[in-house]
Design a protein around this motif. Structure first.
Motif, mmCIF file in Angstrom:
data_model
loop_
_atom_site.group_PDB
_atom_site.id
_atom_site.type_symbol
_atom_site.label_atom_id
_atom_site.label_comp_id
_atom_site.label_asym_id
_atom_site.label_seq_id
_atom_site.Cartn_x
_atom_site.Cartn_y
_atom_site.Cartn_z
ATOM 1 N N LYS A 163 0.838 -1.205 0.000
ATOM 2 C CA LYS A 163 0.000 0.000 0.000
ATOM 3 C C LYS A 163 0.867 1.246 0.000
ATOM 4 O O LYS A 163 0.610 2.215 -0.732
ATOM 5 N N GLU A 164 1.912 1.214 0.806
ATOM 6 C CA GLU A 164 2.772 2.394 0.937
ATOM 7 C C GLU A 164 3.610 2.613 -0.318
ATOM 8 O O GLU A 164 3.752 3.740 -0.796
ATOM 9 N N LYS A 165 4.176 1.519 -0.857
ATOM 10 C CA LYS A 165 5.118 1.662 -1.960
ATOM 11 C C LYS A 165 4.437 1.742 -3.319
ATOM 12 O O LYS A 165 4.883 2.470 -4.215
ATOM 13 N N TRP A 166 3.317 0.999 -3.505
ATOM 14 C CA TRP A 166 2.687 0.920 -4.807
ATOM 15 C C TRP A 166 1.250 1.443 -4.833
ATOM 16 O O TRP A 166 0.648 1.528 -5.893
ATOM 17 N N GLY A 167 0.720 1.739 -3.670
ATOM 18 C CA GLY A 167 -0.663 2.183 -3.624
ATOM 19 C C GLY A 167 -1.644 1.049 -3.899
ATOM 20 O O GLY A 167 -2.768 1.284 -4.357
ATOM 21 N N THR A 194 0.267 3.460 -7.901
ATOM 22 C CA THR A 194 0.833 4.799 -7.647
ATOM 23 C C THR A 194 2.088 4.666 -6.814
ATOM 24 O O THR A 194 2.086 4.935 -5.608
ATOM 25 N N PRO A 195 3.182 4.196 -7.423
ATOM 26 C CA PRO A 195 4.437 4.090 -6.677
ATOM 27 C C PRO A 195 4.886 5.457 -6.180
ATOM 28 O O PRO A 195 4.718 6.473 -6.868
ATOM 29 N N ILE A 204 0.589 4.808 -12.773
ATOM 30 C CA ILE A 204 0.958 4.027 -13.948
ATOM 31 C C ILE A 204 0.003 2.834 -14.047
ATOM 32 O O ILE A 204 -0.295 2.189 -13.037
ATOM 33 N N ASP A 205 -0.453 2.529 -15.262
ATOM 34 C CA ASP A 205 -1.285 1.352 -15.475
ATOM 35 C C ASP A 205 -0.399 0.128 -15.689
ATOM 36 O O ASP A 205 0.579 0.175 -16.443
#
Length: 487
Positions: A163-167, A194-195, A204-205
């Motif tokens: 969650k923190e690093k990549w959302g 969302t990194p 980014i998709d």
């Protein structure tokens, strides 16, 4: 300009000794790469490589040749049109390439070894790592074959860190059904991650999959979108032919089993497909794909199962689901799905192809065998053919039939040959290799073409083979006006 940019790539380099990471703008005199800050770099200043060409090989070959210690640097390729987003992410990941090896695998560029440079200077090439394999493929290396069917241990996943690093939100993945796919060694649908790097978020998709490292920890692997599949590059030791590329572009699947080279140099029979959402070329070993004999509520025959195992598509087939609904679909093994899939638009595409063939008169001829060969015949117009004549006919040669009759019922010589354009046999009194047979020239002109000449203009009876003038006094005395133009 925008269209050209989509076909270009740029390089990001990392100095493995100092940890410096930057975008490549060229080479210094000592052969080391010139680098600039990734965030402030202007795309126009970066070294770009045109899609479909090999200047990247020349650039890196020069780098290997000039640099005293090429292993000091690592390189990562990034699409030029997404440099502002993907470039920043790759640059931050490259700061710790060991920890982020899995996430960098798709973008890493392998350099030629020093031995290759010395022994084969003209053949030195730079080859990118093949696209990252899916979790099920890696699990295939494990002794327990059933491992690929078992779910990943979710307790090993650090959701807070993701969650923190990549959302990445677990509840969102579960709600969309992506979590189940990922836990069973498959990829999610396209999701927006969302990194966060240097306090900034970059949406980014990508498709996501889980991978278990040797210590048993589960990590997420993002599969970023490619502009187009890289079919002109060697894929795991295999080069795609023109037919291979056409099959992959049309159906998304190669349509056959090929031998790929794994990281240990072993040849592995595999299926190859294109991830239709990311354009990534992916593969899976044949032994890791279990093909059931039942799809939905529809039972497959042994022949159909064997055809699927060979990677070939089944013709459009009605499949019933558990609710009794039926679908007309084309079934084929997908390396991306690691199993049998409904080929999108497959039934419609095959139907359109058949209609197109019929409209162009290309439907299967009754004079051809199923594999498109000339079907043998033993007689023509009731006249038996000798074994040699039969062999000549199936070989596409001209067959001389000397016991035929013309339109007036007179014996004549006929030339029989299979016509590839009409897809059927055709006959003629004209020898396609030369002209009309000498013995039938006058006969053809008078009996078939309705012509006359001085010698035969008074003859009312049909001419016979070899006849070029009235055969008796009675014919000479006949009075008949010519029915056609003079010869």
């Amino acid at each position: 300009m925008a269209q050209d940019q989509k076909l270009e790539e740029v390089l990001i380099a990392r100095n493995n000794e100092t940890g410096e990471v930057g975008a490549v703008t060229g080479l210094k005199e000592d052969g080391t790469p010139k680098m600039t800050d990734i965030k402030s770099a202007k795309l126009s200043d970066l070294v770009k490589f045109q899609k479909g060409q090999n200047p990247i090989e020349a650039f890196l070959s020069n780098f290997v040749r000039q640099c005293q210690n090429p292993t000091t640097f690592g390189f990562f390729r990034v699409p030029a049109d997404r440099y502002d987003t993907v470039g920043t992410v790759i640059g931050d990941l490259a700061k710790d390439p060991k920890a982020n090896a899995e996430m960098l695998k798709n973008n890493k560029v392998e350099l030629p070894s020093a031995e290759q440079k010395v022994e084969q200077p003209k053949q030195t090439t730079t080859q990118t790592e093949p696209p990252a394999q899916t979790a099920a493929t890696d699990n295939a290396q494990a002794p327990d074959k059933e491992m690929r069917h078992s779910a990943i241990d979710e307790s090993k996943i650090d959701w807070a860190s993701l969650k923190e690093k990549w959302g990445i939100d677990r509840n969102a993945l579960e709600k969309s059904g992506d979590l189940k796919e990922m836990l069973y060694n498959r990829k999610s649908k396209l999701v927006t991650v969302t990194p966060t790097f240097a306090g900034e978020k970059f949406p980014i998709d990508a498709r996501l999959s889980f991978r278990t490292d040797p210590e048993g920890n589960v990590k997420v692997v993002p599969h970023f979108i490619h502009k187009e599949p890289k079919l002109d590059q060697e894929f795991e030791g295999y080069e795609f032919s023109k037919e291979d590329k056409a099959a992959l572009r049309e159906t998304g699947n190669l349509g056959k089993v090929v031998e790929l080279t794994d990281k240990n140099g072993n040849k592995v029979p595999s299926y190859v497909s294109i991830d239709r959402l990311t354009n990534e070329v992916v593969s899976v070993p044949v032994k890791d794909v279990f093909i059931r004999d039942t799809i939905g509520q529809t039972k497959l025959t042994i022949a159909e199962v064997m055809q699927l195992k060979e990677g070939k598509p089944l013709p459009p087939k009605e499949i019933s689901d558990k609710n009794g609904r039926t679908y007309n679909v084309v079934l084929q093994v997908s390396a991306d799905r690691k199993g049998v899939e409904f080929v999108p638009g497959g039934a419609r595409r095959m139907e359109q192809k058949e209609q197109h063939q019929q409209s162009n008169g290309q439907q299967q001829s009754s004079w051809l065998t199923k594999d498109g060969q000339i079907k043998p015949i033993s007689k023509w117009a009731g006249v038996p053919m000798t074994p040699q004549q039969q062999a000549d006919y199936t070989a596409g040669k001209v067959v001389v039939m000397t016991d035929m009759v013309d339109k007036k019922g007179q014996p004549c010589t006929v030339y029989l040959q299979f016509n590839p354009e009409k897809q059927r046999p055709t006959t003629s009194l004209n020898d396609p290799r030369v002209k009309v047979a000498n013995e039938s020239q006058t006969q053809k002109a008078v009996n078939n073409d309705g012509l006359t000449n001085e010698a035969t203009k008074h003859v009312a009876e049909p001419l016979q083979k070899y006849q070029t003038e009235p055969k008796n006094k009675a014919q000479q005395e006949q009075q008949r006006k010519p029915k056609g133009p003079r010869m």
